[in-house]
Design a protein around this motif. Structure first.
Motif, PDB file in Angstrom:
ATOM      1  N   GLU A  36       0.836  -1.207   0.000  1.00  0.00           N
ATOM      2  CA  GLU A  36       0.000   0.000   0.000  1.00  0.00           C
ATOM      3  C   GLU A  36       0.867   1.252   0.000  1.00  0.00           C
ATOM      4  O   GLU A  36       0.578   2.218  -0.698  1.00  0.00           O
ATOM      5  N   SER A  37       1.938   1.215   0.774  1.00  0.00           N
ATOM      6  CA  SER A  37       2.877   2.330   0.794  1.00  0.00           C
ATOM      7  C   SER A  37       3.467   2.558  -0.592  1.00  0.00           C
ATOM      8  O   SER A  37       3.597   3.698  -1.058  1.00  0.00           O
ATOM      9  N   PHE A  84      -1.831  10.756   4.943  1.00  0.00           N
ATOM     10  CA  PHE A  84      -1.609  11.302   6.283  1.00  0.00           C
ATOM     11  C   PHE A  84      -1.996  10.284   7.352  1.00  0.00           C
ATOM     12  O   PHE A  84      -1.236  10.014   8.286  1.00  0.00           O
ATOM     13  N   PHE A  85      -3.181   9.687   7.215  1.00  0.00           N
ATOM     14  CA  PHE A  85      -3.622   8.707   8.215  1.00  0.00           C
ATOM     15  C   PHE A  85      -2.739   7.467   8.187  1.00  0.00           C
ATOM     16  O   PHE A  85      -2.337   6.956   9.237  1.00  0.00           O
ATOM     17  N   PHE A  86      -2.440   6.977   6.994  1.00  0.00           N
ATOM     18  CA  PHE A  86      -1.676   5.736   6.844  1.00  0.00           C
ATOM     19  C   PHE A  86      -0.318   5.835   7.528  1.00  0.00           C
ATOM     20  O   PHE A  86       0.057   4.967   8.330  1.00  0.00           O
ATOM     21  N   TYR A  87       0.421   6.894   7.249  1.00  0.00           N
ATOM     22  CA  TYR A  87       1.779   7.004   7.790  1.00  0.00           C
ATOM     23  C   TYR A  87       1.796   7.509   9.230  1.00  0.00           C
ATOM     24  O   TYR A  87       2.713   7.178   9.979  1.00  0.00           O
ATOM     25  N   ILE A 133      -9.241   0.432   8.789  1.00  0.00           N
ATOM     26  CA  ILE A 133      -9.834   1.733   8.452  1.00  0.00           C
ATOM     27  C   ILE A 133      -9.408   2.229   7.070  1.00  0.00           C
ATOM     28  O   ILE A 133     -10.268   2.638   6.272  1.00  0.00           O
ATOM     29  N   PRO A 134      -8.107   2.223   6.722  1.00  0.00           N
ATOM     30  CA  PRO A 134      -7.753   2.648   5.355  1.00  0.00           C
ATOM     31  C   PRO A 134      -8.457   1.846   4.264  1.00  0.00           C
ATOM     32  O   PRO A 134      -8.979   2.441   3.308  1.00  0.00           O
ATOM     33  N   PRO A 135      -8.526   0.491   4.348  1.00  0.00           N
ATOM     34  CA  PRO A 135      -9.270  -0.236   3.321  1.00  0.00           C
ATOM     35  C   PRO A 135     -10.740   0.177   3.221  1.00  0.00           C
ATOM     36  O   PRO A 135     -11.312   0.175   2.129  1.00  0.00           O
ATOM     37  N   ALA A 136     -11.347   0.544   4.367  1.00  0.00           N
ATOM     38  CA  ALA A 136     -12.746   0.952   4.347  1.00  0.00           C
ATOM     39  C   ALA A 136     -12.921   2.380   3.840  1.00  0.00           C
ATOM     40  O   ALA A 136     -13.911   2.692   3.154  1.00  0.00           O
TER      41      ALA A 136
END
Length: 319
Positions: free
Chosen positions: A117-118, A255-258, A288-291
């Motif tokens: 994903e990154s 922003f959320f992911f990292y 949460i990121p996948p959703a």
């Protein structure tokens, strides 16, 4: 629960399975969390499937940017599916046991999907940089061949880079405790049960996070910095607004992911005494990121929103 691989005369034992206890400190009522987690999981599956179908059906969306978005949707579904069925089984059926091979396999797949994903975020940032900063060269640089090559490279890079995590974890000696204060087979949570020195596992995990994903974050931020500089030079307010609108959805998700990864690394280095927080963040970071990824893109991207609206309208008319 325990087996002696060296025979009955050996004083060394190796556990045959791990027990995933769930969220530390809230075992008595953690099953209530299954409802929001299940909703997030099914939302992730539904929205990402919709995105893939729309991109496949709409000829206007057969562009590199949307191909990367479709790949991100596949990665998101893979990441969520790697952990959520087991977590829900723990809460609903008390299925807490997991064999060592299954645990190490889950550990590896999680690492692969997270780093993938990154990597996709980097590819999407480069795509936007070329589209906005070098629009005349975009058709010749970002082609379907570029998408395939970038995806293959990122997949091979991540599969090779992350193999050290389960390999090192499997080499530890688990001779006494086998209860993991976690909902999934996190590298550091598992290796904390080993009876021998596990510093190499912690160093390897942090190195992987900061070198591989740190490089991805640096390239991503650098690309968007160049984009912002180019946008500020535009004389047309409408063109600048359109360019920024395209990038805003990317930046929200990035922003959320990292941020969660940085928080998890800091809590590990600081030796946080409240284990619930990093465990909860770790689980949420994988669901949460996948959703939310497809939801954010659908809201911020006009073409994708139109495609989704068209697909839903046709389905309702067909019924």
């Amino acid at each position: 629960m325990f087996q002696d691989p060296r025979g009955t005369n050996s004083s060394k034992f190796q556990v045959s399975e791990f027990i995933l206890l769930g969220f530390p400190g809230i075992h008595s009522w953690q099953h209530w969390l299954s409802l929001p987690l299940a909703l997030l999981y099914f939302l992730a599956l539904l929205t990402n499937i919709c995105v893939i179908i729309v991109i496949h059906q709409e000829a206007s969306l057969h562009q590199p940017m949307y191909y990367f978005l479709a790949i991100l949707a596949v990665v998101d579904m893979g990441l969520a599916t790697t952990i959520m069925p087991k977590i829900l089984a723990i809460f609903w059926f008390n299925a807490k046991s997991i064999s060592l091979p299954e645990c190490f396999a889950q550990m590896y797949v999680i690492q692969c999907f997270v780093t993938m994903e990154s990597g996709i975020f980097v590819c999407m940032a480069i795509d936007r940089y070329v589209a906005i900063c070098q629009p005349l060269r975009y058709p010749s640089i970002v082609t379907e061949s570029f998408v395939v090559k970038a995806t293959v490279f990122m997949t091979l890079r991540n599969c090779v880079a992350t193999i050290s995590v389960p390999v090192l974890a499997s080499q530890r000696n688990y001779c006494s405790k086998n209860q993991i204060e976690h909902c999934l087979c996190s590298n550091l949570a598992v290796t904390s049960l080993s009876c021998d020195d596990r510093r190499i596992n912690s160093i390897n995990q942090l190195a992987l996070a900061w070198v591989v994903m740190g490089t991805d974050l640096g390239l991503t931020l650098f690309s968007y910095a160049l984009i912002l500089r180019s946008v500020l030079k535009l004389n047309s307010a409408e063109a600048a607004s359109k360019a920024l609108g395209t990038c805003t959805s990317h930046l929200i998700l990035i922003f959320f992911f990292y941020t969660v990864i940085v928080v998890l690394s800091i809590t590990h280095l600081a030796g946080m005494k409240i284990p619930l927080i990093p465990v909860l963040l770790n689980v949420l970071h994988n669901v949460i990121p996948p959703a939310m990824n497809p939801v954010v893109y659908a809201l911020k991207n006009k073409e994708l929103k139109q495609g989704l609206h068209k697909m839903l309208s046709l389905n309702f008319k067909g019924n």
